[in-house]
Design an enzyme around this catalytic site. Structure first.
Site, PDB file in Angstrom:
ATOM      1  CG  MET A  28      -1.901  -1.212   1.132  1.00 56.72           C
ATOM      2  SD  MET A  28      -3.446  -0.959   1.973  1.00 56.72           S
ATOM      3  CE  MET A  28      -2.888  -0.757   3.635  1.00 56.72           C
ATOM      4  N   GLY A  29       2.151   1.091  -0.377  1.00 58.64           N
ATOM      5  CA  GLY A  29       3.025   2.255  -0.504  1.00 58.64           C
ATOM      6  C   GLY A  29       3.581   2.736   0.820  1.00 58.64           C
ATOM      7  N   GLY A  34      11.130  -2.977   5.063  1.00 57.16           N
ATOM      8  CA  GLY A  34      10.328  -4.205   5.153  1.00 57.16           C
ATOM      9  C   GLY A  34       9.813  -4.592   3.766  1.00 57.16           C
ATOM     10  CG  HIS A  35       6.907  -2.110   1.849  1.00 57.01           C
ATOM     11  ND1 HIS A  35       6.878  -0.908   2.517  1.00 57.01           N
ATOM     12  CD2 HIS A  35       5.676  -2.644   2.008  1.00 57.01           C
ATOM     13  CE1 HIS A  35       5.678  -0.724   3.052  1.00 57.01           C
ATOM     14  NE2 HIS A  35       4.931  -1.771   2.763  1.00 57.01           N
ATOM     15  CD  GLN A  59      -6.016  -3.783   2.806  1.00 57.33           C
ATOM     16  OE1 GLN A  59      -5.902  -4.336   1.708  1.00 57.33           O
ATOM     17  NE2 GLN A  59      -5.025  -3.799   3.682  1.00 57.33           N
ATOM     18  N   GLY A 151       4.741 -10.353   4.156  1.00 54.57           N
ATOM     19  CA  GLY A 151       5.541 -10.255   5.368  1.00 54.57           C
ATOM     20  C   GLY A 151       4.877 -10.952   6.550  1.00 54.57           C
ATOM     21  CB  VAL A 180      12.524  -5.576   7.969  1.00 52.21           C
ATOM     22  CG1 VAL A 180      13.690  -4.606   8.023  1.00 52.21           C
ATOM     23  CG2 VAL A 180      12.782  -6.662   6.926  1.00 52.21           C
ATOM     24  CB  SER A 189       4.537  -0.263  10.423  1.00 53.48           C
ATOM     25  OG  SER A 189       3.250   0.176  10.076  1.00 53.48           O
TER      26      SER A 189
HETATM   27  P1  AMP Z   1       1.518  -2.923   3.452  1.00 58.90           P
HETATM   28  O1  AMP Z   1       2.066  -1.917   2.507  1.00 58.90           O
HETATM   29  O2  AMP Z   1       1.551  -2.494   4.879  1.00 58.90           O
HETATM   30  O3  AMP Z   1       0.189  -3.492   3.011  1.00 58.90           O
HETATM   31  O4  AMP Z   1       2.533  -4.157   3.404  1.00 58.90           O
HETATM   32  C1  AMP Z   1       2.832  -4.794   2.198  1.00 58.90           C
HETATM   33  C2  AMP Z   1       3.590  -6.075   2.503  1.00 58.90           C
HETATM   34  O5  AMP Z   1       4.796  -5.754   3.202  1.00 58.90           O
HETATM   35  C3  AMP Z   1       2.799  -7.024   3.414  1.00 58.90           C
HETATM   36  O6  AMP Z   1       2.996  -8.361   2.981  1.00 58.90           O
HETATM   37  C4  AMP Z   1       3.434  -6.789   4.761  1.00 58.90           C
HETATM   38  O7  AMP Z   1       3.341  -7.903   5.641  1.00 58.90           O
HETATM   39  C5  AMP Z   1       4.875  -6.529   4.372  1.00 58.90           C
HETATM   40  N1  AMP Z   1       5.561  -5.796   5.430  1.00 58.90           N
HETATM   41  C6  AMP Z   1       5.162  -4.627   6.006  1.00 58.90           C
HETATM   42  N2  AMP Z   1       6.014  -4.277   6.987  1.00 58.90           N
HETATM   43  C7  AMP Z   1       6.957  -5.255   7.046  1.00 58.90           C
HETATM   44  C8  AMP Z   1       8.113  -5.476   7.858  1.00 58.90           C
HETATM   45  N3  AMP Z   1       8.459  -4.630   8.819  1.00 58.90           N
HETATM   46  N4  AMP Z   1       8.856  -6.573   7.642  1.00 58.90           N
HETATM   47  C9  AMP Z   1       8.510  -7.457   6.666  1.00 58.90           C
HETATM   48  N5  AMP Z   1       7.434  -7.305   5.859  1.00 58.90           N
HETATM   49  C10 AMP Z   1       6.669  -6.221   6.050  1.00 58.90           C
END
Ligand code: AMP
Length: 286
Positions: A28-29, A34-35, A59, A151, A180, A189
């Site tokens: 979601m940018g 982590g991404h 969501q 993640g 991460v 996050s």
């Molecule tokens: P989001 O942009 O928050 O929807 O996350 C996109 C993807 O990145 C999802 O699969 C998350 O689980 C993963 N993700 C987000 N934060 C982390 C992190 N700190 N470590 C590993 N994966 C992450």
């Protein structure tokens, strides 16, 4: 780096380059390391990686959360460009669709993930996983990836996606990637952007207390470990615990006694001011 804004453009490109494997990383940018770790994993395993940035409205159970979700596509593109995106052996392209591209018709789908639809995030964010499943099913049908990367930070989401793929018998392999963290232990996050530096420092206690729980799981009962975590969080005024669950890492069913399972994970959701953070730590896995 190629950037595609429509389904048609992306599909035309995929049909033209016919890579030996397509890795997909939905996001979601407001990208962070982590991404990036997910994308790098995909680059190791696939000739082509599609990273999507789409803040999926279905969501979000609270309109306010959707509005406040951080968005910064130009910074995201800059970060992605550090990844050797145009190397033909590990190319990364960005899919940046509008809402209309993803949901051309106003459809409402309803999924049943059994217990996964009832506990923790599902309980506190009604409709959340239905929206996640809708968008992931749609993305999979557009991209037809070989592998998709998620993640473990969103542990329950990963379980839901695995369940979705099983139910629909989709020909994609789901790959879970480790959390991460910042140097102080805070799980990275996009929502951390909304914390003040002071709040970020305080929020690092969430991980610290989870590690304490892991240590305590060796000698104390489930109830004692839970009580200690709850008291520790209460001592930090800026942290408000929404839930703590100690559960089976496979079924996500909560446990009362360590002897019930051999894969045990502690899950939390904590408010730091008005920012809601989730985290988890594996207590043990035999
Ligand atoms: P989001 O942009 O928050 O929807 O996350 C996109 C993807 O990145 C999802 O699969 C998350 O689980 C993963 N993700 C987000 N934060 C982390 C992190 N700190 N470590 C590993 N994966 C992450």
């Amino acid at each position: 780096m190629f950037v595609f804004k429509t389904v048609k453009e992306l599909q035309y490109f995929l049909a033209t380059v016919t890579p030996s494997g397509i890795g997909f990383v939905p996001t979601m940018g407001a990208l962070h390391q982590g991404h990036i770790s997910l994308i790098e994993k995909s680059q190791q395993q696939n000739e082509l990686t599609v990273c999507s940035i789409f803040v999926n409205p279905t969501q979000f159970n609270k309109q306010e959360d959707l509005i406040n979700y951080p968005r910064n596509v130009s910074a995201d593109i800059e970060l992605l460009q550090c990844l050797d995106c145009d190397n033909e052996e590990k190319r990364v392209v960005l899919f940046l669709p509008s809402e209309n591209e993803i949901y051309p018709k106003k459809i409402e789908k309803s999924y049943d993930f059994g217990n996964l639809s009832l506990v923790m995030e599902a309980q506190h964010r009604p409709g959340h996983f239905n929206g996640v499943a809708m968008v992931i099913e749609r993305f999979f049908s557009i991209i037809n990836p070989t592998n998709a990367y998620f993640g473990e930070k969103d542990f329950q989401q990963l379980a839901v996606v695995r369940n979705l793929v099983k139910q629909l018998r989709l020909p994609v392999q789901i790959i879970g990637c480790p959390i991460v963290r910042e140097a102080n232990g805070l799980a990275m996050s996009s929502r951390n952007e909304r914390l003040t530096p002071e709040q970020k420092e305080q929020a690092a206690n969430i991980y610290k207390f989870l590690l304490d729980a892991k240590q305590q799981a060796k000698t104390l009962t489930v109830g004692e470990v839970k009580n200690n975590f709850i008291s520790a969080i209460k001592n930090i005024p800026v942290l408000q615990l929404e839930y703590l669950e100690i559960a089976d890492g496979n079924t996500l069913l909560s446990i009362n006694d360590w002897s019930e399972i051999n894969y045990c994970v502690a899950f939390v959701a904590v408010f730091v001011g008005n920012v809601r953070l989730i985290d988890n730590v594996t207590l043990y896995k035999d």
